[in-house]
Design a protein around this motif. Structure first.
Motif, mmCIF file in Angstrom:
data_model
loop_
_atom_site.group_PDB
_atom_site.id
_atom_site.type_symbol
_atom_site.label_atom_id
_atom_site.label_comp_id
_atom_site.label_asym_id
_atom_site.label_seq_id
_atom_site.Cartn_x
_atom_site.Cartn_y
_atom_site.Cartn_z
ATOM 1 N N VAL A 11 0.830 -1.209 0.000
ATOM 2 C CA VAL A 11 0.000 0.000 0.000
ATOM 3 C C VAL A 11 0.862 1.255 0.000
ATOM 4 N N THR A 12 1.921 1.236 0.790
ATOM 5 C CA THR A 12 2.822 2.392 0.860
ATOM 6 C C THR A 12 3.474 2.654 -0.488
ATOM 7 N N GLN A 13 3.946 1.596 -1.134
ATOM 8 C CA GLN A 13 4.586 1.748 -2.443
ATOM 9 C C GLN A 13 3.593 2.271 -3.481
ATOM 10 N N LYS A 14 2.355 1.790 -3.402
ATOM 11 C CA LYS A 14 1.324 2.251 -4.335
ATOM 12 C C LYS A 14 1.073 3.742 -4.159
ATOM 13 N N ASN A 15 0.973 4.184 -2.911
ATOM 14 C CA ASN A 15 0.698 5.597 -2.651
ATOM 15 C C ASN A 15 1.877 6.483 -3.040
ATOM 16 N N ILE A 16 3.081 5.990 -2.832
ATOM 17 C CA ILE A 16 4.271 6.735 -3.260
ATOM 18 C C ILE A 16 4.268 6.893 -4.779
ATOM 19 N N ARG A 17 3.894 5.816 -5.481
ATOM 20 C CA ARG A 17 3.825 5.880 -6.947
ATOM 21 C C ARG A 17 2.781 6.896 -7.397
ATOM 22 N N MET A 18 1.673 6.962 -6.670
ATOM 23 C CA MET A 18 0.625 7.915 -7.038
ATOM 24 C C MET A 18 1.115 9.351 -6.913
ATOM 25 N N ILE A 19 1.882 9.632 -5.872
ATOM 26 C CA ILE A 19 2.437 10.982 -5.693
ATOM 27 C C ILE A 19 3.415 11.293 -6.820
ATOM 28 N N GLN A 20 4.281 10.341 -7.143
ATOM 29 C CA GLN A 20 5.242 10.546 -8.230
ATOM 30 C C GLN A 20 4.511 10.701 -9.561
ATOM 31 N N ASN A 21 3.469 9.884 -9.774
ATOM 32 C CA ASN A 21 2.707 9.976 -11.014
ATOM 33 C C ASN A 21 1.974 11.314 -11.124
ATOM 34 N N THR A 22 1.568 11.856 -9.982
ATOM 35 C CA THR A 22 0.925 13.172 -9.976
ATOM 36 C C THR A 22 1.896 14.235 -10.480
ATOM 37 N N LEU A 23 3.122 14.138 -10.015
ATOM 38 C CA LEU A 23 4.156 15.079 -10.459
ATOM 39 C C LEU A 23 4.453 14.900 -11.949
ATOM 40 N N ASP A 24 4.542 13.646 -12.390
ATOM 41 C CA ASP A 24 4.844 13.366 -13.797
ATOM 42 C C ASP A 24 3.729 13.872 -14.718
ATOM 43 N N LEU A 25 2.497 13.849 -14.205
ATOM 44 C CA LEU A 25 1.342 14.243 -15.007
ATOM 45 C C LEU A 25 1.104 15.754 -14.975
ATOM 46 N N LEU A 26 1.805 16.433 -14.108
ATOM 47 C CA LEU A 26 1.548 17.856 -13.868
ATOM 48 C C LEU A 26 1.876 18.714 -15.089
ATOM 49 N N ASP A 27 0.946 19.558 -15.458
ATOM 50 C CA ASP A 27 1.128 20.541 -16.527
ATOM 51 C C ASP A 27 1.420 21.873 -15.855
ATOM 52 N N GLU A 28 2.678 22.316 -15.922
ATOM 53 C CA GLU A 28 3.070 23.535 -15.215
ATOM 54 C C GLU A 28 2.317 24.758 -15.713
ATOM 55 N N GLY A 29 2.023 24.783 -16.995
ATOM 56 C CA GLY A 29 1.284 25.912 -17.552
ATOM 57 C C GLY A 29 -0.117 25.987 -16.966
ATOM 58 N N ALA A 30 -0.789 24.850 -16.916
ATOM 59 C CA ALA A 30 -2.143 24.796 -16.347
ATOM 60 C C ALA A 30 -2.106 25.129 -14.861
ATOM 61 N N LEU A 31 -1.064 24.654 -14.172
ATOM 62 C CA LEU A 31 -0.925 24.923 -12.737
ATOM 63 C C LEU A 31 -0.771 26.416 -12.479
ATOM 64 N N ASN A 32 0.090 27.076 -13.226
ATOM 65 C CA ASN A 32 0.295 28.517 -13.065
ATOM 66 C C ASN A 32 -0.978 29.301 -13.379
ATOM 67 N N THR A 33 -1.674 28.878 -14.425
ATOM 68 C CA THR A 33 -2.925 29.545 -14.787
ATOM 69 C C THR A 33 -3.952 29.408 -13.676
ATOM 70 N N ALA A 34 -4.037 28.201 -13.110
ATOM 71 C CA ALA A 34 -4.999 27.967 -12.032
ATOM 72 C C ALA A 34 -4.696 28.848 -10.824
ATOM 73 N N VAL A 35 -3.432 28.919 -10.445
ATOM 74 C CA VAL A 35 -3.046 29.716 -9.287
ATOM 75 C C VAL A 35 -3.343 31.191 -9.527
ATOM 76 N N ASN A 36 -2.982 31.707 -10.697
ATOM 77 C CA ASN A 36 -3.237 33.118 -11.008
ATOM 78 C C ASN A 36 -4.740 33.421 -11.053
ATOM 79 N N THR A 37 -5.506 32.478 -11.584
ATOM 80 C CA THR A 37 -6.957 32.655 -11.647
ATOM 81 C C THR A 37 -7.550 32.705 -10.249
ATOM 82 N N LEU A 38 -7.064 31.862 -9.356
ATOM 83 C CA LEU A 38 -7.560 31.839 -7.976
ATOM 84 C C LEU A 38 -7.202 33.128 -7.238
ATOM 85 N N ILE A 39 -5.995 33.633 -7.471
ATOM 86 C CA ILE A 39 -5.561 34.862 -6.810
ATOM 87 C C ILE A 39 -6.416 36.052 -7.242
ATOM 88 N N GLN A 40 -6.790 36.102 -8.506
ATOM 89 C CA GLN A 40 -7.545 37.230 -9.048
ATOM 90 C C GLN A 40 -9.053 37.124 -8.798
#
Length: 292
Positions: A111-140
């Motif tokens: 279970v621990t290894q599975k959850n660690i993989r999910m965190i790593q996969n979240t990072l691998d799947l991350l779109d930095e452009g979308a992330l920055n847009t989301a943060v800026n949209t929330l701030i405004q």
């Protein structure tokens, strides 16, 4: 085991995959494409949205719905549940289950290894452009409406608690009717932030459409890049998930969602440093007397 009644036109098939084979000749040309896609890899089908399957088969979403109804199901989700049940009863699945261990230490490691993989996969799947847009949209945003139903409501509530401590103008809605009413009242300076693992939750998708019509910015967290919710959202944040219909609300999926939220939260704190620090201090002091 007897058959379950579903409506006046028939009953649910005892074995959906066998029923597909028996009805194959009577299907339309387009429906046969759906049937072949299901037969080729039913294990993957139970993880697919209706859009995923329609693209795999090379047909439209309505063809998939017609196919499901021809088999006796009300819709696609009911069909997936039946296929999943067939696979649970199949020898290959049973053999796989028997190979698993019930030794506490081994279970903990798995279970621990599975959850660690999910965190790593979240990072691998991350779109930095979308992330920055989301943060800026929330701030405004003048106001942020957090929406989620069922298990996703738990994630929405967690986001609400975190954003509230940063003094962000945030509200949370976890009931389909309330989400729809709130979406009808948003404006151009508002942000609607929804969570839907499947991307196909009707209460969320329909309300997003209404909010979009009213000029609000739409952000979504989902695990399916090609799903109804992504056609409406201005910003799509993807997290990994391998939930079958019988596994809705997996903790591993929740961990992926919360990890992404933690990233967003830290970016917000970084960009709103002085204000965020003051708000965190005030909210901490406000509940200090709640502890012994």
């Amino acid at each position: 085991m007897g058959k379950k009644e579903i409506h006046s036109t028939g009953t649910l098939p005892e074995n959906t995959l066998l029923t597909i084979s028996s009805l194959f000749a009577s299907l339309s040309k387009a429906e046969k494409k759906v049937a072949q896609a299901v037969q080729n890899d039913p294990q993957k089908v139970i993880l697919m949205t209706i859009t995923d399957l329609s693209e795999r088969a090379g047909v439209g979403d309505t063809t998939v719905i017609r196919f499901c109804r021809k088999l006796g199901f009300h819709g696609y989700q009911e069909f997936k549940l039946a296929v999943a049940q067939d696979l649970v009863k199949s020898p290959a699945f049973i053999e796989k289950q028997e190979e698993s261990t019930d030794v506490p230490g081994d279970v903990a490691k798995t279970v621990t290894q599975k959850n660690i993989r999910m965190i790593q996969n979240t990072l691998d799947l991350l779109d930095e452009g979308a992330l920055n847009t989301a943060v800026n949209t929330l701030i405004q945003a003048k106001r942020i409406l957090l929406c989620g139903v069922g298990n996703s409501a738990v994630t929405a509530l967690d986001i609400y608690h975190r954003f509230l401590r940063l003094n962000m103008r945030v509200e949370v809605f976890m009931d389909g009717h309330l989400i729809a009413m709130a979406a009808s009242l948003v404006g151009e300076n508002d942000v609607v932030f929804g969570i839907s693992t499947s991307g196909s939750t009707k209460d969320i998708v329909d309300s997003f459409q209404l909010a979009k019509h009213n000029g609000a910015k739409i952000i979504c967290i989902t695990s399916h890049a090609r799903s109804p919710i992504t056609r409406i959202a201005d910003t799509v944040l993807l997290v990994p998930s391998t939930e079958s219909p019988f596994e809705g609300g997996l903790i591993s999926t929740k961990i992926a969602q919360l990890h992404l939220i933690d990233i967003i939260l830290n970016m917000l704190i970084s960009q709103k440093a002085e204000e965020a620090e003051a708000s965190i201090r005030k909210t901490a002091n406000a509940v200090a007397n709640k502890l012994y």
